[in-house]
Design a protein around this motif. Structure first.
Motif, PDB file in Angstrom:
ATOM      1  N   SER A   1      52.676  16.152  71.217  1.00  0.00           N
ATOM      2  CA  SER A   1      51.575  15.133  71.410  1.00  0.00           C
ATOM      3  C   SER A   1      51.019  14.475  70.210  1.00  0.00           C
ATOM      4  CB  SER A   1      50.650  15.936  72.089  1.00  0.00           C
ATOM      5  OG  SER A   1      50.940  16.513  73.213  1.00  0.00           O
ATOM      6  N   ASP A   2      50.925  15.310  69.409  1.00  0.00           N
ATOM      7  CA  ASP A   2      50.391  15.077  67.826  1.00  0.00           C
ATOM      8  C   ASP A   2      51.214  15.337  66.806  1.00  0.00           C
ATOM      9  OD1 ASP A   2      48.607  14.062  65.766  1.00  0.00           O
ATOM     10  OD2 ASP A   2      46.762  14.974  66.487  1.00  0.00           O
ATOM     11  N   PRO A   3      52.138  14.737  66.328  1.00  0.00           N
ATOM     12  CA  PRO A   3      53.005  15.341  65.529  1.00  0.00           C
ATOM     13  C   PRO A   3      52.393  15.597  63.834  1.00  0.00           C
ATOM     14  CG  PRO A   3      53.983  13.522  66.462  1.00  0.00           C
ATOM     15  CD  PRO A   3      52.521  13.564  67.034  1.00  0.00           C
ATOM     16  N   ASN A   4      51.413  14.834  63.668  1.00  0.00           N
ATOM     17  CA  ASN A   4      50.825  15.036  62.609  1.00  0.00           C
ATOM     18  C   ASN A   4      49.513  16.191  62.281  1.00  0.00           C
ATOM     19  OD1 ASN A   4      52.100  12.967  61.190  1.00  0.00           O
ATOM     20  ND2 ASN A   4      50.511  11.282  62.160  1.00  0.00           N
ATOM     21  N   TYR A   5      49.685  16.843  63.418  1.00  0.00           N
ATOM     22  CA  TYR A   5      48.443  18.018  63.261  1.00  0.00           C
ATOM     23  C   TYR A   5      49.083  19.285  62.901  1.00  0.00           C
ATOM     24  CZ  TYR A   5      44.436  20.948  64.416  1.00  0.00           C
ATOM     25  OH  TYR A   5      43.231  21.818  64.645  1.00  0.00           O
ATOM     26  N   ALA A   6      48.824  19.391  61.589  1.00  0.00           N
ATOM     27  CA  ALA A   6      49.659  20.628  61.212  1.00  0.00           C
ATOM     28  C   ALA A   6      49.638  22.081  61.340  1.00  0.00           C
ATOM     29  CB  ALA A   6      49.321  20.577  59.337  1.00  0.00           C
ATOM     30  N   PRO A   7      48.355  22.378  61.983  1.00  0.00           N
ATOM     31  CA  PRO A   7      48.147  24.075  62.348  1.00  0.00           C
ATOM     32  C   PRO A   7      49.184  24.099  63.460  1.00  0.00           C
ATOM     33  CG  PRO A   7      45.874  23.006  61.955  1.00  0.00           C
ATOM     34  CD  PRO A   7      47.025  21.937  61.837  1.00  0.00           C
ATOM     35  N   ASN A   8      49.696  23.561  64.333  1.00  0.00           N
ATOM     36  CA  ASN A   8      50.479  23.709  65.195  1.00  0.00           C
ATOM     37  C   ASN A   8      51.830  24.170  64.720  1.00  0.00           C
ATOM     38  OD1 ASN A   8      49.278  23.462  67.868  1.00  0.00           O
ATOM     39  ND2 ASN A   8      48.893  21.370  67.428  1.00  0.00           N
ATOM     40  N   TYR A   9      52.313  23.304  63.712  1.00  0.00           N
ATOM     41  CA  TYR A   9      53.553  23.981  63.010  1.00  0.00           C
ATOM     42  C   TYR A   9      53.424  25.330  62.340  1.00  0.00           C
ATOM     43  CZ  TYR A   9      54.885  19.006  63.420  1.00  0.00           C
ATOM     44  OH  TYR A   9      55.260  17.636  63.860  1.00  0.00           O
ATOM     45  N   HIS A  10      52.294  25.551  61.856  1.00  0.00           N
ATOM     46  CA  HIS A  10      51.974  26.928  61.152  1.00  0.00           C
ATOM     47  C   HIS A  10      52.246  27.906  62.266  1.00  0.00           C
ATOM     48  CE1 HIS A  10      49.316  30.100  59.798  1.00  0.00           C
ATOM     49  NE2 HIS A  10      49.992  29.836  58.759  1.00  0.00           N
ATOM     50  N   TRP A  11      51.717  27.921  63.355  1.00  0.00           N
ATOM     51  CA  TRP A  11      51.666  28.797  64.417  1.00  0.00           C
ATOM     52  C   TRP A  11      52.906  29.050  64.976  1.00  0.00           C
ATOM     53  CZ3 TRP A  11      48.771  33.105  64.354  1.00  0.00           C
ATOM     54  CH2 TRP A  11      47.625  32.917  63.696  1.00  0.00           C
ATOM     55  N   VAL A  12      53.834  27.982  65.341  1.00  0.00           N
ATOM     56  CA  VAL A  12      55.053  28.167  65.760  1.00  0.00           C
ATOM     57  C   VAL A  12      55.896  28.639  64.658  1.00  0.00           C
ATOM     58  CG1 VAL A  12      57.000  26.430  66.486  1.00  0.00           C
ATOM     59  CG2 VAL A  12      54.758  25.849  67.476  1.00  0.00           C
ATOM     60  N   SER A  13      55.749  28.372  63.508  1.00  0.00           N
ATOM     61  CA  SER A  13      56.474  29.243  62.310  1.00  0.00           C
ATOM     62  C   SER A  13      56.378  30.663  62.662  1.00  0.00           C
ATOM     63  CB  SER A  13      55.982  28.563  61.093  1.00  0.00           C
ATOM     64  OG  SER A  13      57.035  29.034  60.031  1.00  0.00           O
ATOM     65  N   ARG A  14      55.097  30.943  62.593  1.00  0.00           N
ATOM     66  CA  ARG A  14      54.677  32.483  62.408  1.00  0.00           C
ATOM     67  C   ARG A  14      55.463  32.888  63.840  1.00  0.00           C
ATOM     68  NH1 ARG A  14      48.834  33.989  60.434  1.00  0.00           N
ATOM     69  NH2 ARG A  14      49.806  35.939  61.679  1.00  0.00           N
TER      70      ARG A  14
END
Length: 135
Positions: free
Chosen positions: A71-84
């Protein structure tokens, strides 16, 4: 409501306040109401994922974070938690990919620091190399 025109951030902040006060169901209602108004708000997807993670409902948390990325590819925290979460599942390549994306999007050096170390460790594990260019 005291505010007539809000933004997704207003829903996020009010939801966070309710969650801190122990009214998680009220927080969920606000985040969902915010998504009705702002369906592309990565921060609201993120918050729903965090609430699921608090209850160790990892598959649903991952669903919300991944939906937030779409939905919002520029919102960084989602990437952080998917990575974890990918690392927790032993999906090292995907943990590395999402970690790299987080490092590229995150503007705070302080927030990037821990993930940069994880990305370095993953790159050594995956690619069997000692050379690393920090993000």
């Amino acid at each position: 409501r005291r505010w007539s025109e809000g933004s997704a951030l207003v829903y996020q902040l009010e939801g966070n306040a309710w969650d801190k006060a122990g009214r998680t169901s009220k927080a969920v209602s606000l985040y969902r109401a915010g998504l009705e108004q702002y369906p592309l708000a990565g921060n609201l997807h993120y918050e729903l994922g965090v609430l699921e993670a608090k209850h160790t409902n990892w598959p649903v948390a991952l669903y919300w974070w991944e939906k937030g990325i779409r939905s919002d590819p520029n919102y960084a925290p989602n990437y952080h938690w998917v990575s974890r979460e990918m690392a927790r599942l032993g999906q090292w390549y995907w943990a590395w990919v999402y970690g790299e994306l987080f490092c590229n999007l995150e503007t705070s050096e302080e927030n990037r620091g821990g993930m940069a170390q994880q990305v370095e460790n993953r790159s050594k594990d995956i690619f069997l190399i000692d050379m690393f260019i920090p993000c």
